[in-house]
Design an enzyme around this catalytic site. Structure first.
Site, PDB file in Angstrom:
ATOM      1  CG  LEU A  26       2.261  -6.076   2.155  1.00  0.00           C
ATOM      2  CD1 LEU A  26       1.849  -5.729   0.733  1.00  0.00           C
ATOM      3  CD2 LEU A  26       3.638  -6.738   2.166  1.00  0.00           C
ATOM      4  CD  GLU A  28      -1.361  -0.293  11.725  1.00  0.00           C
ATOM      5  OE1 GLU A  28      -1.893   0.299  12.686  1.00  0.00           O
ATOM      6  OE2 GLU A  28      -0.896  -1.449  11.786  1.00  0.00           O
ATOM      7  N   GLY A  29      -0.978   2.873   7.990  1.00  0.00           N
ATOM      8  CA  GLY A  29      -0.928   4.323   8.123  1.00  0.00           C
ATOM      9  C   GLY A  29      -2.012   4.812   9.048  1.00  0.00           C
ATOM     10  CG  PHE A  31      -7.124   8.230   8.222  1.00  0.00           C
ATOM     11  CD1 PHE A  31      -8.114   8.270   9.188  1.00  0.00           C
ATOM     12  CD2 PHE A  31      -6.234   9.282   8.146  1.00  0.00           C
ATOM     13  CE1 PHE A  31      -8.224   9.339  10.052  1.00  0.00           C
ATOM     14  CE2 PHE A  31      -6.332  10.367   9.009  1.00  0.00           C
ATOM     15  CZ  PHE A  31      -7.322  10.386   9.967  1.00  0.00           C
ATOM     16  CB  VAL A  34      -1.044  -2.021   2.453  1.00  0.00           C
ATOM     17  CG1 VAL A  34      -0.821  -2.787   1.144  1.00  0.00           C
ATOM     18  CG2 VAL A  34      -1.373  -0.566   2.157  1.00  0.00           C
ATOM     19  CE  LYS A  49      -4.324   3.522   0.221  1.00  0.00           C
ATOM     20  NZ  LYS A  49      -3.841   4.622  -0.657  1.00  0.00           N
ATOM     21  CG  ASP A 149       1.471  13.345  -0.570  1.00  0.00           C
ATOM     22  OD1 ASP A 149       2.391  14.088  -0.174  1.00  0.00           O
ATOM     23  OD2 ASP A 149       1.065  12.367   0.074  1.00  0.00           O
TER      24      ASP A 149
END
Length: 280
Positions: A26, A28-29, A31, A34, A49, A149
Site C-alpha cells: 500500500l 512505503e516511507g 522507515f 504498509v 504497518k 504531526d
C-alpha cells in the site's frame, strides 16, 4: 501486549494465532512499509504497518507508537488490532496490524481529487470532517498527549466522511516545560526529525530556552484545520473564514485550545440549515 508471529508459507503470516494473507503493498516511507493483508477467518482487510527498528532507540520509538494506539479508544483515532516485534537476521521490525479504511483514503487524496476536477468541498462536509478531527484531538489532549504531526495524509476518511487520526509515532506529552538552551535544542532537533516541516507549528522551529510547549501545536492552522487550502480557494461562510483566521496565530499563547475550536465548529453546524450534519 505480547504477540507471536511466524511465517507459515509464502504470502501468509500468523499474528497471535490468527492467519493473514498478503494482498498487495500500500505505501512505503523512509522507515516503514504498509501492506494490505486479509484475515483468513474473517475475510476482512487490514493494513499491516512494518516499522524498521535500526537500534534500541528505534525499537523504543516503535513501542511508544504501540502504546499510544493502546491509550485511546475513540471513533476518530485509529485503533490497533494487534502487534508484534520481529527479529530476523539481526534486525528488528515492529509490526502493527491496523484497520484498513479503503473507502476514500486519506484527506489529502480526497482534496487532490477535488483539485484535479476543479471542484470544491461543500461547507457541510468541511464542518463534519473538521468536527471529527477536533473530537479526536480533544480526546488526545484530555489524556495528556499531543499528536505533533497532524496533516492531510494522516487523516483517513470512511464512506461517511468520518475522519480517523493515524500515524501516532510522533505523539508525546501535551505539555513540555523547556528549561535551558540544551533542552530547547533537544526538542527542536526532535521536531525536525519527527514533525513534517510544512505542517510544523512555529514554536517548534525555534524553541525558546525557557518556555512551555503545549498541545496547541495541534491547533496550528496547517495541521488542525487541514482543510485550510480548500477553504481559502473557494467562497465559504464568514463564520468558517473567521474560525480559520482565529486559529491561524503564530503565537501559541494567543492560539485557542481544542475545546474552543470544537465549540465553534458545532456552533457553525447548528446555525446554518445548509451545514447541519450528524455528529461524527
Amino acid at each position: 501486549m505480547g504477540q507471536t508471529l511466524c511465517m507459515c508459507s509464502r504470502g501468509s503470516i500468523t499474528i497471535d494465532n490468527k492467519t493473514y494473507y498478503f494482498v498487495q503493498k500500500l505505501d512505503e516511507g523512509g522507515f516503514s512499509f504498509v501492506d494490505l493483508v486479509e484475515g483468513a477467518k474473517d475475510g476482512r482487510f487490514y493494513a499491516l504497518k512494518k516499522i524498521l527498528c535500526h537500534d534500541r532507540e528505534g525499537r523504543q520509538e516503535a513501542q511508544t507508537e504501540v502504546e499510544m494506539h493502546q491509550t485511546f479508544n475513540h471513533p476518530n483515532i485509529l485503533n490497533l488490532v494487534a502487534h508484534t516485534f520481529v527479529d530476523r537476521g539481526g534486525k528488528s521490525e515492529a509490526w502493527l496490524l491496523l484497520p484498513y479504511m479503503r473507502q476514500k483514503g486519506s484527506l489529502w487524496s480526497v482534496l487532490e481529487r477535488l483539485r484535479d476536477k476543479g471542484s470544491s468541498m461543500p461547507e457541510k462536509q468541511i464542518l463534519q470532517i473538521l468536527r471529527g478531527i477536533c473530537s479526536g484531538l480533544k480526546n488526545m489532549h484530555e489524556k495528556g498527549f499531543a499528536h505533533r504531526d497532524l496533516k492531510p495524509t494522516n487523516v483517513l476518511l470512511d464512506e461517511d466522511d468520518r475522519p480517523v487520526l493515524m500515524d501516532l509515532g510522533s505523539m508525546n506529552r501535551a505539555r513540555i516545560e523547556v528549561r535551558g538552551s540544551r533542552e530547547a535544542m533537544t526538542i527542536q532537533d526532535w521536531a525536525a526529525q519527527r514533525c513534517t516541516i510544512s505542517y510544523r507549528a512555529p514554536e517548534l522551529f525555534n524553541v525558546e530556552s525557557h518556555c512551555i510547549i503545549d498541545e496547541r501545536t495541534d491547533i496550528w492552522v496547517k495541521s488542525s484545520a487541514t482543510l485550510m487550502s480548500a477553504c481559502l480557494m473557494h467562497s465559504y461562510s464568514q463564520g468558517l473564514q473567521m474560525l480559520l483566521s482565529s486559529i491561524m496565530v503564530s503565537n501559541p499563547q494567543e492560539r485557542p485550545n481544542i475545546n474552543w475550536v470544537l465549540d465553534q465548529v458545532q456552533d457553525l453546524q447548528s446555525r446554518s440549515p445548509n451545514t447541519q450534519t450528524n455528529m461524527v
